[in-house]
Motif scaffolding. Structure first.
Motif, PDB file in Angstrom:
ATOM      1  N   ARG A  53       1.109  -1.342  -0.029  1.00  0.00           N
ATOM      2  CA  ARG A  53       0.091   0.105  -0.026  1.00  0.00           C
ATOM      3  C   ARG A  53       0.832   1.325  -0.040  1.00  0.00           C
ATOM      4  NH1 ARG A  53      -4.391  -0.119  -0.856  1.00  0.00           N
ATOM      5  NH2 ARG A  53      -5.975  -1.905  -0.471  1.00  0.00           N
ATOM      6  N   ILE A  54       0.538   2.161  -0.826  1.00  0.00           N
ATOM      7  CA  ILE A  54       1.059   3.545  -0.692  1.00  0.00           C
ATOM      8  C   ILE A  54      -0.022   4.665  -0.238  1.00  0.00           C
ATOM      9  CG2 ILE A  54       3.042   3.006  -2.045  1.00  0.00           C
ATOM     10  CD1 ILE A  54       1.591   4.336  -4.323  1.00  0.00           C
ATOM     11  N   ALA A  55       0.147   5.738  -0.660  1.00  0.00           N
ATOM     12  CA  ALA A  55      -0.818   6.956  -0.150  1.00  0.00           C
ATOM     13  C   ALA A  55      -1.857   6.695  -1.152  1.00  0.00           C
ATOM     14  CB  ALA A  55      -0.296   8.305  -0.115  1.00  0.00           C
ATOM     15  N   GLN A  58      -3.717   3.660  -3.281  1.00  0.00           N
ATOM     16  CA  GLN A  58      -3.101   3.115  -4.124  1.00  0.00           C
ATOM     17  C   GLN A  58      -1.982   2.045  -3.851  1.00  0.00           C
ATOM     18  OE1 GLN A  58      -4.417   3.758  -7.200  1.00  0.00           O
ATOM     19  NE2 GLN A  58      -5.551   5.176  -5.998  1.00  0.00           N
ATOM     20  N   THR A  59      -1.290   1.313  -4.690  1.00  0.00           N
ATOM     21  CA  THR A  59      -0.428   0.259  -4.376  1.00  0.00           C
ATOM     22  C   THR A  59       0.680   0.375  -5.381  1.00  0.00           C
ATOM     23  OG1 THR A  59      -1.610  -1.535  -5.709  1.00  0.00           O
ATOM     24  CG2 THR A  59      -2.072  -1.457  -3.537  1.00  0.00           C
ATOM     25  N   VAL A  60       1.984   0.130  -4.822  1.00  0.00           N
ATOM     26  CA  VAL A  60       3.142  -0.424  -5.628  1.00  0.00           C
ATOM     27  C   VAL A  60       3.069  -1.804  -6.153  1.00  0.00           C
ATOM     28  CG1 VAL A  60       4.777  -0.457  -3.448  1.00  0.00           C
ATOM     29  CG2 VAL A  60       5.738  -0.296  -5.801  1.00  0.00           C
ATOM     30  N   LEU A  82       6.122   5.918 -22.384  1.00  0.00           N
ATOM     31  CA  LEU A  82       5.026   6.536 -21.686  1.00  0.00           C
ATOM     32  C   LEU A  82       4.318   5.582 -20.803  1.00  0.00           C
ATOM     33  CD1 LEU A  82       2.569   8.647 -21.562  1.00  0.00           C
ATOM     34  CD2 LEU A  82       1.229   7.451 -23.270  1.00  0.00           C
ATOM     35  N   GLU A  83       4.107   6.046 -19.497  1.00  0.00           N
ATOM     36  CA  GLU A  83       3.856   5.286 -18.454  1.00  0.00           C
ATOM     37  C   GLU A  83       2.629   6.031 -17.900  1.00  0.00           C
ATOM     38  OE1 GLU A  83       5.659   5.527 -14.587  1.00  0.00           O
ATOM     39  OE2 GLU A  83       5.324   3.337 -14.363  1.00  0.00           O
ATOM     40  N   ILE A  84       1.319   5.107 -17.522  1.00  0.00           N
ATOM     41  CA  ILE A  84       0.167   5.762 -17.040  1.00  0.00           C
ATOM     42  C   ILE A  84       0.050   5.100 -15.619  1.00  0.00           C
ATOM     43  CG2 ILE A  84      -2.237   5.847 -17.214  1.00  0.00           C
ATOM     44  CD1 ILE A  84      -0.506   6.898 -19.820  1.00  0.00           C
ATOM     45  N   GLY A  89       6.435   5.707  -8.142  1.00  0.00           N
ATOM     46  CA  GLY A  89       7.598   5.872  -9.077  1.00  0.00           C
ATOM     47  C   GLY A  89       8.399   4.730  -9.364  1.00  0.00           C
ATOM     48  N   TYR A  90       8.176   3.612  -8.875  1.00  0.00           N
ATOM     49  CA  TYR A  90       8.837   2.416  -8.814  1.00  0.00           C
ATOM     50  C   TYR A  90       9.099   1.698 -10.130  1.00  0.00           C
ATOM     51  CZ  TYR A  90      10.825  -2.329  -7.851  1.00  0.00           C
ATOM     52  OH  TYR A  90      11.559  -3.218  -7.807  1.00  0.00           O
ATOM     53  N   GLN A  91       8.035   1.678 -10.906  1.00  0.00           N
ATOM     54  CA  GLN A  91       8.179   1.399 -12.144  1.00  0.00           C
ATOM     55  C   GLN A  91       8.721   2.102 -13.191  1.00  0.00           C
ATOM     56  OE1 GLN A  91       6.155  -1.650 -14.297  1.00  0.00           O
ATOM     57  NE2 GLN A  91       8.121  -0.925 -15.204  1.00  0.00           N
ATOM     58  N   GLY A 133      -2.588  14.173 -14.561  1.00  0.00           N
ATOM     59  CA  GLY A 133      -3.508  14.523 -15.467  1.00  0.00           C
ATOM     60  C   GLY A 133      -4.186  13.055 -15.483  1.00  0.00           C
ATOM     61  N   ASP A 134      -5.154  12.823 -16.688  1.00  0.00           N
ATOM     62  CA  ASP A 134      -6.003  11.576 -16.852  1.00  0.00           C
ATOM     63  C   ASP A 134      -5.094  10.976 -17.951  1.00  0.00           C
ATOM     64  OD1 ASP A 134      -7.726   9.839 -17.505  1.00  0.00           O
ATOM     65  OD2 ASP A 134      -9.443  11.036 -17.702  1.00  0.00           O
ATOM     66  N   GLY A 135      -4.483   9.890 -17.449  1.00  0.00           N
ATOM     67  CA  GLY A 135      -3.854   8.961 -18.318  1.00  0.00           C
ATOM     68  C   GLY A 135      -4.669   8.227 -19.409  1.00  0.00           C
ATOM     69  N   PRO A 207      -8.020   0.138 -10.170  1.00  0.00           N
ATOM     70  CA  PRO A 207      -8.887   0.389 -11.103  1.00  0.00           C
ATOM     71  C   PRO A 207      -8.372   1.857 -11.863  1.00  0.00           C
ATOM     72  CG  PRO A 207     -10.271   0.957  -9.293  1.00  0.00           C
ATOM     73  CD  PRO A 207      -9.131   0.086  -8.619  1.00  0.00           C
ATOM     74  N   MET A 208      -8.596   1.931 -13.050  1.00  0.00           N
ATOM     75  CA  MET A 208      -8.216   3.183 -13.951  1.00  0.00           C
ATOM     76  C   MET A 208      -9.114   4.231 -13.447  1.00  0.00           C
ATOM     77  SD  MET A 208      -5.918   4.275 -16.274  1.00  0.00           S
ATOM     78  CE  MET A 208      -5.383   3.190 -17.349  1.00  0.00           C
ATOM     79  N   LEU A 209      -8.585   5.516 -12.872  1.00  0.00           N
ATOM     80  CA  LEU A 209      -9.726   6.423 -12.246  1.00  0.00           C
ATOM     81  C   LEU A 209     -10.165   7.137 -13.521  1.00  0.00           C
ATOM     82  CD1 LEU A 209      -7.592   7.603  -9.305  1.00  0.00           C
ATOM     83  CD2 LEU A 209      -9.550   6.332  -9.140  1.00  0.00           C
ATOM     84  N   GLY A 210     -11.411   7.302 -13.245  1.00  0.00           N
ATOM     85  CA  GLY A 210     -12.346   8.003 -14.499  1.00  0.00           C
ATOM     86  C   GLY A 210     -13.044   6.965 -15.242  1.00  0.00           C
TER      87      GLY A 210
HETATM   88  N1  SAH Z   1       3.536   2.083 -11.408  1.00  0.00           N
HETATM   89  C1  SAH Z   1       3.218   2.342  -9.696  1.00  0.00           C
HETATM   90  C2  SAH Z   1       1.946   1.679  -9.367  1.00  0.00           C
HETATM   91  C3  SAH Z   1       0.997   2.578  -8.730  1.00  0.00           C
HETATM   92  S1  SAH Z   1      -0.708   2.034  -8.791  1.00  0.00           S
HETATM   93  C4  SAH Z   1       4.054   2.104  -8.821  1.00  0.00           C
HETATM   94  O1  SAH Z   1       5.227   1.539  -9.454  1.00  0.00           O
HETATM   95  O2  SAH Z   1       4.104   2.550  -7.726  1.00  0.00           O
HETATM   96  C5  SAH Z   1      -1.783   2.786 -10.130  1.00  0.00           C
HETATM   97  C6  SAH Z   1      -1.429   4.138 -10.368  1.00  0.00           C
HETATM   98  O3  SAH Z   1      -2.257   4.721 -11.297  1.00  0.00           O
HETATM   99  C7  SAH Z   1      -1.904   4.961  -8.882  1.00  0.00           C
HETATM  100  O4  SAH Z   1      -0.953   5.938  -8.447  1.00  0.00           O
HETATM  101  C8  SAH Z   1      -3.055   5.862  -9.563  1.00  0.00           C
HETATM  102  O5  SAH Z   1      -3.527   6.883  -8.935  1.00  0.00           O
HETATM  103  C9  SAH Z   1      -2.865   5.958 -10.883  1.00  0.00           C
HETATM  104  N2  SAH Z   1      -4.194   6.051 -11.837  1.00  0.00           N
HETATM  105  C10 SAH Z   1      -5.169   5.486 -11.786  1.00  0.00           C
HETATM  106  N3  SAH Z   1      -6.166   6.029 -12.651  1.00  0.00           N
HETATM  107  C11 SAH Z   1      -5.250   6.720 -13.361  1.00  0.00           C
HETATM  108  C12 SAH Z   1      -5.740   7.623 -14.546  1.00  0.00           C
HETATM  109  N4  SAH Z   1      -6.859   7.865 -15.251  1.00  0.00           N
HETATM  110  N5  SAH Z   1      -4.554   8.633 -15.132  1.00  0.00           N
HETATM  111  C13 SAH Z   1      -3.561   8.721 -14.408  1.00  0.00           C
HETATM  112  N6  SAH Z   1      -3.045   7.870 -13.364  1.00  0.00           N
HETATM  113  C14 SAH Z   1      -4.019   7.060 -12.905  1.00  0.00           C
END
Ligand code: SAH
Length: 214
Positions: A53-55, A58-60, A82-84, A89-91, A133-135, A207-210
């Motif tokens: 768990r992170i803040a 969410q989770t790493v 490109l990372e969403i 920041g681990y990945q 932003g919205d990834g 889940p992907m937010l939004g």
């Molecule tokens: N790669 C991260 C994993 C974090 S969990 C790591 O190594 O720690 C997934 C992340 O996706 C969360 O931080 C969450 O806030 C973000 N996320 C969820 N929906 C999103 C969206 N629509 N746009 C951008 N980021 C989003």
């Protein structure tokens, strides 16, 4: 941790087609200080092969999953990725350790603010670009990308992300029902407008937010 990651690769090889990770991926996992990316009170658990768990709820991700997604991307030094979902920041750090230039989009400003100094301590700031932003919309001004990775799961891959792949490029993304089953899929852009989808492994991501709110 590395031994458990290697065990997971062997255990899932029939489905993933990857019996063991490449040396560069293993080396990146060894080099990135995972304890920087968990919450401070969780430090002693950082090097377990588990999601933590992170803040912001969410989770790493689990190190095996980070390694698998990095393998599926097939990045080489100098690739633009490109990372969403920057999250901790681990990945991002693993991709930087692989020599990539990373463009990472995160929904939560708080997570982005915490990730930035960690990444700046590990890599030259010219090699990573962070944006709140919205990834699901990708990063159109910097597209196309040869590699895109999403670490949060929409029900279906957002068409904008597929559209920001260059020909031959690959998107690695978990998708499926947020409450039910999800799978890790790869989508390869084959030629103008066409793509090939492959299902790799059942997974569980935040889940992907939004998603689904329109
Ligand atoms: N790669 C991260 C994993 C974090 S969990 C790591 O190594 O720690 C997934 C992340 O996706 C969360 O931080 C969450 O806030 C973000 N996320 C969820 N929906 C999103 C969206 N629509 N746009 C951008 N980021 C989003």
């Amino acid at each position: 941790m590395i031994r458990e990651v290697l065990d997971d690769f062997r255990r899932t090889a029939d489905r993933t087609g990857i019996r063991e990770p490449t040396d560069v991926v293993v080396e990146a996992l060894r080099r990135v200080p995972r304890d920087w990316f968990v919450v401070p009170e969780d430090g002693e658990n950082a090097w377990r092969n588990e999601p933590r768990r992170i803040a912001c709820g969410q989770t790493v991700s689990q190190p095996f999953i980070v390694a698998l997604m990095t393998e599926l991307l097939g990045v080489l030094p100098g690739d633009r990725v490109l990372e969403i979902g920057t999250g901790s920041g681990y990945q991002t750090a693993v991709l930087l350790a692989m020599g990539c230039e990373v463009f990472s989009v995160e929904w939560h400003a708080e997570l982005l603010a915490a990730a930035r100094p960690r990444l700046a301590a590990l890599a030259d700031p010219s090699r990573f670009h962070l944006r709140r932003g919205d990834g699901r919309l990708g990063w159109p001004e910097r597209a196309p990308f040869t590699h895109i990775v999403a670490t949060a799961a929409p029900v279906e891959p957002p068409p904008e992300l597929v559209g920001q792949l260059s020909v031959g490029g690959v998107l690695v993304i978990p998708c499926g029902d947020p409450a039910g089953s999800q799978e890790l899929v790869t989508i390869r852009a084959t030629c103008a407008g066409a793509s090939r989808r492959r299902s790799v492994l059942p997974v569980r991501f935040v889940p992907m937010l939004g998603d689904g709110e329109e």
